[in-house]
Design a protein around this motif. Sequence first.
Motif, PDB file in Angstrom:
ATOM      1  N   UNK A 122       0.979  -1.510  -0.152  1.00  0.00           N
ATOM      2  CA  UNK A 122      -0.115  -0.253  -0.239  1.00  0.00           C
ATOM      3  C   UNK A 122       0.746   1.204  -0.265  1.00  0.00           C
ATOM      4  N   UNK A 123       2.188   1.481   0.678  1.00  0.00           N
ATOM      5  CA  UNK A 123       2.652   2.347   0.530  1.00  0.00           C
ATOM      6  C   UNK A 123       3.592   2.280  -0.338  1.00  0.00           C
ATOM      7  N   UNK A 124       4.071   2.093  -0.671  1.00  0.00           N
ATOM      8  CA  UNK A 124       4.341   0.984  -2.526  1.00  0.00           C
ATOM      9  C   UNK A 124       4.011   1.838  -3.588  1.00  0.00           C
ATOM     10  N   UNK A 125       2.924   1.332  -3.046  1.00  0.00           N
ATOM     11  CA  UNK A 125       1.183   2.456  -4.187  1.00  0.00           C
ATOM     12  C   UNK A 125       1.058   3.486  -4.667  1.00  0.00           C
ATOM     13  N   UNK A 126       1.332   3.971  -3.120  1.00  0.00           N
ATOM     14  CA  UNK A 126       0.812   5.465  -3.126  1.00  0.00           C
ATOM     15  C   UNK A 126       1.822   6.325  -3.299  1.00  0.00           C
ATOM     16  N   UNK A 132       7.592  12.086  -5.645  1.00  0.00           N
ATOM     17  CA  UNK A 132       8.487  12.792  -5.432  1.00  0.00           C
ATOM     18  C   UNK A 132       7.329  14.474  -5.576  1.00  0.00           C
ATOM     19  N   UNK A 133       6.667  14.756  -5.288  1.00  0.00           N
ATOM     20  CA  UNK A 133       5.086  14.885  -5.196  1.00  0.00           C
ATOM     21  C   UNK A 133       4.577  15.665  -3.967  1.00  0.00           C
ATOM     22  N   UNK A 134       3.634  16.567  -3.688  1.00  0.00           N
ATOM     23  CA  UNK A 134       2.984  16.373  -2.705  1.00  0.00           C
ATOM     24  C   UNK A 134       2.018  14.657  -2.253  1.00  0.00           C
ATOM     25  N   UNK A 135       1.972  14.473  -1.486  1.00  0.00           N
ATOM     26  CA  UNK A 135       1.141  12.832  -1.065  1.00  0.00           C
ATOM     27  C   UNK A 135       2.526  11.998  -1.157  1.00  0.00           C
ATOM     28  N   UNK A 136       3.496  12.272  -2.248  1.00  0.00           N
ATOM     29  CA  UNK A 136       4.930  10.847  -2.112  1.00  0.00           C
ATOM     30  C   UNK A 136       5.315  10.207  -0.037  1.00  0.00           C
ATOM     31  N   UNK A 137       4.752   9.443   0.796  1.00  0.00           N
ATOM     32  CA  UNK A 137       5.274   8.618   1.664  1.00  0.00           C
ATOM     33  C   UNK A 137       6.547   9.745   2.007  1.00  0.00           C
ATOM     34  N   UNK A 159      14.366   6.665   6.737  1.00  0.00           N
ATOM     35  CA  UNK A 159      14.166   5.753   7.689  1.00  0.00           C
ATOM     36  C   UNK A 159      12.901   6.675   8.359  1.00  0.00           C
ATOM     37  N   UNK A 160      12.738   8.045   8.340  1.00  0.00           N
ATOM     38  CA  UNK A 160      11.831   8.671   9.032  1.00  0.00           C
ATOM     39  C   UNK A 160      10.542   8.709   8.481  1.00  0.00           C
ATOM     40  N   UNK A 161      10.461   8.939   7.766  1.00  0.00           N
ATOM     41  CA  UNK A 161       9.375   8.618   7.036  1.00  0.00           C
ATOM     42  C   UNK A 161       8.361   7.151   8.180  1.00  0.00           C
ATOM     43  N   UNK A 162       9.015   6.385   8.661  1.00  0.00           N
ATOM     44  CA  UNK A 162       8.248   5.525   8.437  1.00  0.00           C
ATOM     45  C   UNK A 162       7.902   5.225  10.476  1.00  0.00           C
ATOM     46  N   UNK A 163       8.793   6.672  10.745  1.00  0.00           N
ATOM     47  CA  UNK A 163       8.123   7.199  12.357  1.00  0.00           C
ATOM     48  C   UNK A 163       7.497   7.977  12.063  1.00  0.00           C
ATOM     49  N   UNK A 164       6.403   8.217  10.772  1.00  0.00           N
ATOM     50  CA  UNK A 164       5.212   8.632  11.088  1.00  0.00           C
ATOM     51  C   UNK A 164       4.167   8.471  11.411  1.00  0.00           C
ATOM     52  N   UNK A 165       3.445   9.837  11.992  1.00  0.00           N
ATOM     53  CA  UNK A 165       1.906   9.269  12.373  1.00  0.00           C
ATOM     54  C   UNK A 165       0.699   8.632  11.082  1.00  0.00           C
ATOM     55  N   UNK A 166       1.339   8.963  10.047  1.00  0.00           N
ATOM     56  CA  UNK A 166      -0.540   8.737   9.227  1.00  0.00           C
ATOM     57  C   UNK A 166       0.396   7.309   8.453  1.00  0.00           C
ATOM     58  N   UNK A 167      -1.050   6.546   8.077  1.00  0.00           N
ATOM     59  CA  UNK A 167      -0.746   5.512   7.952  1.00  0.00           C
ATOM     60  C   UNK A 167      -1.422   5.003   6.513  1.00  0.00           C
ATOM     61  N   UNK A 168      -1.034   4.723   5.841  1.00  0.00           N
ATOM     62  CA  UNK A 168      -1.573   4.866   3.874  1.00  0.00           C
ATOM     63  C   UNK A 168      -2.689   3.638   4.093  1.00  0.00           C
ATOM     64  N   UNK A 169      -4.311   3.831   3.711  1.00  0.00           N
ATOM     65  CA  UNK A 169      -5.461   3.736   3.724  1.00  0.00           C
ATOM     66  C   UNK A 169      -5.473   2.106   3.148  1.00  0.00           C
ATOM     67  N   UNK A 170      -5.319   1.187   3.915  1.00  0.00           N
ATOM     68  CA  UNK A 170      -4.983  -0.753   2.584  1.00  0.00           C
ATOM     69  C   UNK A 170      -6.703  -1.019   2.070  1.00  0.00           C
ATOM     70  N   UNK A 171      -7.726  -0.591   2.616  1.00  0.00           N
ATOM     71  CA  UNK A 171      -8.497  -0.635   1.516  1.00  0.00           C
ATOM     72  C   UNK A 171      -8.161  -0.279   0.110  1.00  0.00           C
ATOM     73  N   UNK A 172      -7.644   0.628   1.141  1.00  0.00           N
ATOM     74  CA  UNK A 172      -7.766   2.082  -0.845  1.00  0.00           C
ATOM     75  C   UNK A 172      -6.734   1.263  -1.580  1.00  0.00           C
ATOM     76  N   UNK A 173      -5.426   1.546  -1.480  1.00  0.00           N
ATOM     77  CA  UNK A 173      -4.537   1.383  -2.064  1.00  0.00           C
ATOM     78  C   UNK A 173      -3.941  -0.409  -2.487  1.00  0.00           C
ATOM     79  N   UNK A 174      -4.479  -1.462  -1.348  1.00  0.00           N
ATOM     80  CA  UNK A 174      -3.694  -2.933  -1.770  1.00  0.00           C
ATOM     81  C   UNK A 174      -6.003  -3.367  -1.361  1.00  0.00           C
TER      82      UNK A 174
END
Length: 338
Positions: A122-126, A132-137, A159-174
């Motif tokens: 899900x993260x990689x599809x997002x 490299x634009x707004x919204x890229x994890x 590595x920093x992005x993995x500690x972010x509070x946001x998560x990619x919606x799995x039902x939308x991207x996978x």
Amino acid sequence: MIEDAPQAAHPGKEPQTTGSPLPPGTLGGEQKRSIEQITLLLFITVPFLALLAAVPLAWGWGVSWLDVGLLVFFYFLGCHGITIGFHRHFTHGSFKAKRPLKIALAIAGSMAVEGPLVRWVADHRKHHKFSDAEGDPHSPWRYGETVPALVKGLWWAHVGWMFDEEQTPQDKYAPDLLKDRTLRAISRQFALWTALSLLLPPLIGGLVTMSWWGAFTAFFWGSLVRVALLHHVTWSINSICHAVGKRPFKSRDRSGNVWWLAILSCGESWHNLHHADPTSARHGVERGQLDSSARLIRWFERLGWAYDVRWPSRSRIDSRRSTGEDASRRRKEPAKAA
């Protein structure tokens, strides 16, 4: 593969979905403090400390050929599980796999200790949707293009992005993975595959040497150092390969080819072609560009385990070249042989 979505209001953020009929692919869904997430955070820090200690410890008491063999074997098992399985098969559909191979790739990728299958995909599809634009994890250009901003962005992408509070919606991207009961179970059992990945090397080392010391050194090199090295090579594709490297192909982002990462990344560092043609089963398409993942996919195809492989033709490759590429590089033969 993914439906269009409105641009997120902030980098890395995504509107949350509710009332989804699909069960989550991780024990915590999109929640950050799930068992899988805690496991991942733990095994980001511990192997990294082992990697820092590797050189002085090797100097002090050495490293055996058994330790090296275990490190190399489990490194490339997990690396190809990520590159062939998580990335080229599950994320981009570069080929179709018979059921046993599909399950084996899901488990091998999970043993790389880079997170549960569904969350990774899900993260990689997002990432590809907003590359490299707004919204890229995890874009290294998140904070701007000045030197201080890029340094901060490289750390974020690495590595920093993995500690972010946001998560990619799995039902939308996978959603395709969530609908598969077996793959969903493998994803939810991430802690189990992590334990298996870390315990197999010391078990083998202890049995071969018939000593606790052999088990300990196998755990240090074959488990901790191996996981840390694989983590940083994989994360370098997010950071280094989106900041530097040659860009012979047209892509809407800053992905580049970084040759010196090719062997350790199992062919993933030929990243510019990948972003120019994401579903291609082969990333290293030019002469001399080593891509062990493509080679293994070719073997799987010949064995009948993989089919409908999306090998890039020469005309398809040339159509994606950047303006000004030398026309003499065009060839008539297809580039399908890995």
